[in-house]
Motif scaffolding. Structure first.
Motif, PDB file in Angstrom:
ATOM      1  N   VAL A  68     208.949 -10.459  47.801  1.00 33.94           N
ATOM      2  CA  VAL A  68     209.602 -10.669  46.597  1.00 33.94           C
ATOM      3  C   VAL A  68     211.034 -11.427  47.541  1.00 33.94           C
ATOM      4  N   ASP A  69     211.319 -12.446  45.856  1.00 36.02           N
ATOM      5  CA  ASP A  69     212.255 -13.153  45.606  1.00 36.02           C
ATOM      6  C   ASP A  69     213.180 -12.475  45.080  1.00 36.02           C
ATOM      7  N   GLU A  70     214.357 -13.314  44.980  1.00 35.07           N
ATOM      8  CA  GLU A  70     216.156 -12.814  43.606  1.00 35.07           C
ATOM      9  C   GLU A  70     214.936 -12.597  42.562  1.00 35.07           C
ATOM     10  N   SER A  71     214.286 -13.628  42.356  1.00 38.40           N
ATOM     11  CA  SER A  71     213.702 -14.668  40.970  1.00 38.40           C
ATOM     12  C   SER A  71     212.929 -12.636  40.836  1.00 38.40           C
ATOM     13  N   GLU A  72     212.284 -12.413  41.472  1.00 39.36           N
ATOM     14  CA  GLU A  72     211.345 -10.975  40.887  1.00 39.36           C
ATOM     15  C   GLU A  72     211.763  -9.863  40.905  1.00 39.36           C
ATOM     16  N   ILE A  73     213.332  -9.679  41.342  1.00 42.79           N
ATOM     17  CA  ILE A  73     213.491  -8.695  42.274  1.00 42.79           C
ATOM     18  C   ILE A  73     214.303  -8.791  40.677  1.00 42.79           C
ATOM     19  N   ALA A  74     215.198  -9.783  40.048  1.00 46.71           N
ATOM     20  CA  ALA A  74     215.247  -9.330  39.362  1.00 46.71           C
ATOM     21  C   ALA A  74     214.879  -9.319  37.719  1.00 46.71           C
ATOM     22  N   LYS A  75     213.806  -9.722  37.612  1.00 47.53           N
ATOM     23  CA  LYS A  75     212.958  -9.221  36.938  1.00 47.53           C
ATOM     24  C   LYS A  75     212.172  -7.128  37.084  1.00 47.53           C
ATOM     25  N   ASN A  76     212.235  -7.423  38.247  1.00 47.78           N
ATOM     26  CA  ASN A  76     211.396  -5.654  38.649  1.00 47.78           C
ATOM     27  C   ASN A  76     212.806  -4.936  39.195  1.00 47.78           C
ATOM     28  N   PRO A  77     213.609  -3.855  38.616  1.00 44.36           N
ATOM     29  CA  PRO A  77     214.273  -3.774  38.858  1.00 44.36           C
ATOM     30  C   PRO A  77     214.196  -2.501  40.528  1.00 44.36           C
ATOM     31  N   LYS A  78     212.922  -2.161  40.309  1.00 45.22           N
ATOM     32  CA  LYS A  78     212.369  -1.504  41.262  1.00 45.22           C
ATOM     33  C   LYS A  78     211.628  -2.133  42.542  1.00 45.22           C
ATOM     34  N   MET A  79     212.404  -3.503  42.737  1.00 41.79           N
ATOM     35  CA  MET A  79     211.850  -3.547  43.406  1.00 41.79           C
ATOM     36  C   MET A  79     213.514  -3.902  44.720  1.00 41.79           C
ATOM     37  N   GLN A  80     213.045  -4.399  45.714  1.00 38.80           N
ATOM     38  CA  GLN A  80     214.421  -4.183  47.009  1.00 38.80           C
ATOM     39  C   GLN A  80     214.204  -5.383  47.282  1.00 38.80           C
ATOM     40  N   MET A  81     215.507  -5.865  48.278  1.00 37.59           N
ATOM     41  CA  MET A  81     214.592  -6.510  49.678  1.00 37.59           C
ATOM     42  C   MET A  81     213.644  -5.922  50.621  1.00 37.59           C
ATOM     43  N   GLY A  82     212.900  -7.505  51.122  1.00 41.13           N
ATOM     44  CA  GLY A  82     211.772  -6.349  51.759  1.00 41.13           C
ATOM     45  C   GLY A  82     210.547  -5.730  51.202  1.00 41.13           C
ATOM     46  N   ASP A  83     210.324  -5.861  50.036  1.00 42.38           N
ATOM     47  CA  ASP A  83     209.672  -5.214  49.514  1.00 42.38           C
ATOM     48  C   ASP A  83     208.494  -6.207  49.518  1.00 42.38           C
ATOM     49  N   TYR A  84     207.246  -6.303  49.425  1.00 39.05           N
ATOM     50  CA  TYR A  84     205.731  -6.788  49.201  1.00 39.05           C
ATOM     51  C   TYR A  84     204.899  -7.224  48.591  1.00 39.05           C
ATOM     52  N   VAL A  85     204.613  -8.321  47.863  1.00 38.29           N
ATOM     53  CA  VAL A  85     203.755  -7.987  46.675  1.00 38.29           C
ATOM     54  C   VAL A  85     202.995  -9.486  46.784  1.00 38.29           C
ATOM     55  N   GLY A  86     202.140  -8.860  45.658  1.00 39.60           N
ATOM     56  CA  GLY A  86     200.445 -10.375  46.197  1.00 39.60           C
ATOM     57  C   GLY A  86     201.363 -11.612  45.501  1.00 39.60           C
ATOM     58  N   LYS A  87     200.870 -12.726  46.035  1.00 42.83           N
ATOM     59  CA  LYS A  87     200.953 -13.564  45.448  1.00 42.83           C
ATOM     60  C   LYS A  87     200.466 -15.324  44.835  1.00 42.83           C
ATOM     61  N   SER A  88     199.186 -14.398  44.723  1.00 40.72           N
ATOM     62  CA  SER A  88     197.675 -14.625  44.603  1.00 40.72           C
ATOM     63  C   SER A  88     196.735 -13.876  44.542  1.00 40.72           C
ATOM     64  N   GLY A  89     196.073 -15.048  43.811  1.00 36.16           N
ATOM     65  CA  GLY A  89     194.180 -14.353  43.972  1.00 36.16           C
ATOM     66  C   GLY A  89     194.284 -12.817  43.634  1.00 36.16           C
ATOM     67  N   ILE A  90     193.259 -12.277  43.754  1.00 40.67           N
ATOM     68  CA  ILE A  90     193.465 -10.631  42.867  1.00 40.67           C
ATOM     69  C   ILE A  90     194.628  -9.789  43.705  1.00 40.67           C
ATOM     70  N   GLU A  91     195.178 -10.317  45.239  1.00 37.41           N
ATOM     71  CA  GLU A  91     195.946  -9.298  45.412  1.00 37.41           C
ATOM     72  C   GLU A  91     197.158  -9.235  44.389  1.00 37.41           C
ATOM     73  N   LYS A  92     197.331 -10.056  43.449  1.00 38.06           N
ATOM     74  CA  LYS A  92     198.853 -10.372  42.692  1.00 38.06           C
ATOM     75  C   LYS A  92     197.733 -10.068  41.408  1.00 38.06           C
ATOM     76  N   THR A  93     197.023 -10.386  40.545  1.00 38.09           N
ATOM     77  CA  THR A  93     196.838  -9.435  39.612  1.00 38.09           C
ATOM     78  C   THR A  93     196.492  -8.612  39.043  1.00 38.09           C
ATOM     79  N   TYR A  94     196.437  -7.590  40.585  1.00 39.59           N
ATOM     80  CA  TYR A  94     195.648  -6.108  40.537  1.00 39.59           C
ATOM     81  C   TYR A  94     197.271  -5.815  41.305  1.00 39.59           C
ATOM     82  N   GLU A  95     198.428  -6.296  41.425  1.00 41.45           N
ATOM     83  CA  GLU A  95     199.406  -6.060  42.181  1.00 41.45           C
ATOM     84  C   GLU A  95     200.322  -3.977  41.880  1.00 41.45           C
ATOM     85  N   ASP A  96     199.682  -4.011  40.797  1.00 42.66           N
ATOM     86  CA  ASP A  96     200.319  -2.922  40.094  1.00 42.66           C
ATOM     87  C   ASP A  96     199.318  -1.533  40.259  1.00 42.66           C
TER      88      ASP A  96
END
Length: 604
Positions: A152-180
């Protein structure tokens, strides 16, 4: 004075020990460690249950900068395999995050590397290891469908307070669409540590620990064997392939060429590999199937015919002379019906068809009449999925362009344009742009005789096979199904009939229906072909684009379509010499292409 000093000390001690948590928190930071327990990310399977994405264990070396002291930097760097410069950079990054809170020092260390120095870790105050999982792709396919995971980058952390430095999220494809669904829920361990930062036991017998919850598994619509085969056919080319099961809207294969091995964007080498792919002149990260906006070429004539028939401005038996003074065409007899016009891909025929749609005689004023006709025409196109982004479950899907009256008013001025200004739209050129997924969807519409399901790449998720309901709702075009029978017969003649333009898509023993197209572009034109098979009870619908491939749709896109159909319906390709020829050949004009070629070709 002694009493006064004593009172001051008592009050100060009371403040520190009773009313303030500052030193308590500081002591706990040094004596306790909160360890994030990352959940296993959900697995991804193909339509037959084959595993496409799974997890492997890796390690993050964490650091609390405040606790780092008496460190032999040289010994540490040799042990973990980094340079002095990297050590300084990593420590500066950690300090900027927080001197007191743990953050990643080195990320995604593989098991073999960690095993070399894990026994020496106790010597390095302030450092400890945290487990996490890494994505693994057993078959290096479907990179644009599956996507990749990144920090995750700073903008993603700012949008989601549950995220923190070192977390990983889907950036493209179904990894992104179905991240939740895929990400699961993080857990936590609270442990005691000694002065050497070694764990010495659980805090309060695990009272404050929480168990991580694994992510949901996804069951995709992709046929791994077909996907791999289509990628092999397109390996040395630029373009894309989209294959859909017409009866469900399930995407069987989605290829953007050139592609890349999804394992390249995993682990510590991800950053360097991403930059290499990003700066590659062929743009392997660019998803041509969903983001490429091309002139449709002659494949658009099928949609034009359906609209004109439904509006009643032509009949199935309507014929037009192949008048090349109207628009250029290749040599063939004049079409005496819609079916023949589709088979021969006659440009003057569809010039006349489009003119009747746009200038229907609703108004005596030619400009008002054209505005009315264009509005009606555009509404039909929108119902067939053009001019808007199809709501499939992949990110960044483009919508193409079906121009409206406002568009032409901006270009030419109000009531200063008519059919004669926009006639190039009739043969799939001009201002019309489509995305390959939309053309595959058009093939599915004809296969279904007038309706479609929104294309999608996930069948269901979770152990209870939960499906996404919007992908099971029939999308009607509102066009009489009998007209699509005419289109299907014309497309059958394209492949099997005398004078058809797509004979190379023929598959022995299979009734293939197709339509060739040539889309103008920079340099050589694109070779385009849409198809479905069999003619009755269709099981696969296709769109194939081969960029800058001289020779038209029948030369390159059609044979590739035929091979993919044969592979899917028969399980294997029997025509080995034919397969070898089109698998090895590279008809694409070399990059870079800098000159726009403006011409009207004999489109087939």
């Amino acid at each position: 004075m002694i009493i006064a000093v004593g009172v001051i000390f008592v009050l100060r001690l009371a403040m520190l020990q009773i009313f303030s948590n500052k030193y308590k928190e500081l002591a706990e930071r040094q004596a306790l460690r909160n360890i994030t327990v990352y959940p296993a990310r959900g697995l991804v399977y193909d339509r037959h249950g084959e595993l496409l994405v799974y997890n492997d264990v890796v390690y993050d070396l964490m650091v609390v900068p405040r606790l780092v002291h008496d460190l032999d930097t040289g010994y540490f760097c040799r042990a973990v395999g980094i340079t002095r410069q990297e050590f300084v950079a990593y420590m500066d990054r950690a300090r900027s995050y927080s001197p007191y809170v743990a953050s990643p020092f080195m990320k995604q260390i593989k098991k073999d590397d960690y095993a070399r120095w894990q026994n020496r870790l106790y010597k390095f105050n302030g450092f400890y290891v945290q487990n996490r999982t890494l994505r693994v792709y057993p078959r290096p396919i479907a990179a644009h469908v599956l996507g990749y995971v990144g920090e995750v980058d700073e903008s993603e952390i700012a949008k989601n307070p549950k995220m923190q430095m070192g977390d990983y999220v889907g950036k493209s494809g179904i990894e992104k669409t179905y991240e939740d669904l895929l990400c699961g829920k993080k857990g936590r361990r609270v442990v005691h540590v000694d002065v050497h930062s070694r764990e010495i036991g659980s805090y309060e017998h695990g009272l404050y620990d929480t168990v991580p919850v694994a992510g949901e598994n996804l069951y995709s619509t992709i046929d791994a064997d077909l996907q791999e085969y289509a990628e092999m056919l397109m390996a040395n080319k630029r373009g894309c392939v989209v294959a859909i099961e017409p009866s469900t809207g399930e995407i069987l294969a989605l290829v953007s060429a050139p592609s890349y091995d999804p394992n390249l964007l995993v682990g510590r080498v991800r950053g360097a590999n991403y930059l290499d792919l990003l700066h590659n002149i062929s743009k392997p990260l660019y998803n041509r199937a969903l983001q490429g906006q091309y002139p449709p070429g002659s494949i658009f004539k099928v949609a034009q015919a359906m609209i004109a028939l439904d509006l009643g401005v032509i009949r199935p038996e309507t014929g037009f002379v192949c008048d090349k003074s109207l628009v250029g065409c290749h040599n063939h007899p004049s079409a005496r019906s819609v079916q023949e016009a589709i088979k021969m891909s006659c440009n003057p025929y569809f010039y006349q068809v489009y003119r009747r749609v746009i200038q229907s005689g609703k108004y005596k004023n030619i400009y008002k009449d054209s505005q009315y006709g264009l509005t009606v025409w555009r509404e039909y196109m929108l119902r067939m999925g053009f001019g808007r982004s199809l709501d499939l479950d992949l990110p960044n899907v483009k919508g193409g362009r079906i121009p409206d009256t406002a568009y032409y008013n901006r270009c030419y001025g109000k009531e200063r344009w008519a059919f004669s200004t926009i006639y190039s739209n009739s043969i799939g050129q001009g201002e019309v742009e489509v995305v390959p997924i939309q053309m595959a969807n058009l093939a599915a519409i004809v296969a279904n005789r007038g309706y479609y399901y929104i294309p999608h790449v996930v069948k269901f998720y979770g152990d209870d096979s939960t499906r996404i309901e919007k992908y099971y709702v029939k999308q009607e075009t509102g066009i009489d199904p009998q007209y699509f029978d005419i289109a299907a017969k014309g497309m059958y003649d394209v492949v099997h009939g005398a004078g058809g333009t797509g004979h190379r898509a023929d598959v022995p023993g299979v009734a293939v229906c197709g339509k060739t197209g040539t889309a103008e572009n920079y340099g050589n034109d694109h070779s385009v072909f849409i198809s479905f098979a069999p003619m009755e009870n269709p099981q696969i619908a296709l769109a194939v684009y081969v960029e800058n491939a001289q020779g038209g749709g029948g030369a390159w896109a059609a044979p590739i379509s035929g091979l993919i159909i044969e592979k899917y319906l028969k399980g294997e390709v029997e025509r080995k010499d034919f397969e070898k020829k089109y698998m090895e050949v590279n008809p694409c004009q070399s990059l870079p292409l800098t000159k726009r070629v403006k011409k009207v070709r004999k489109r087939r």
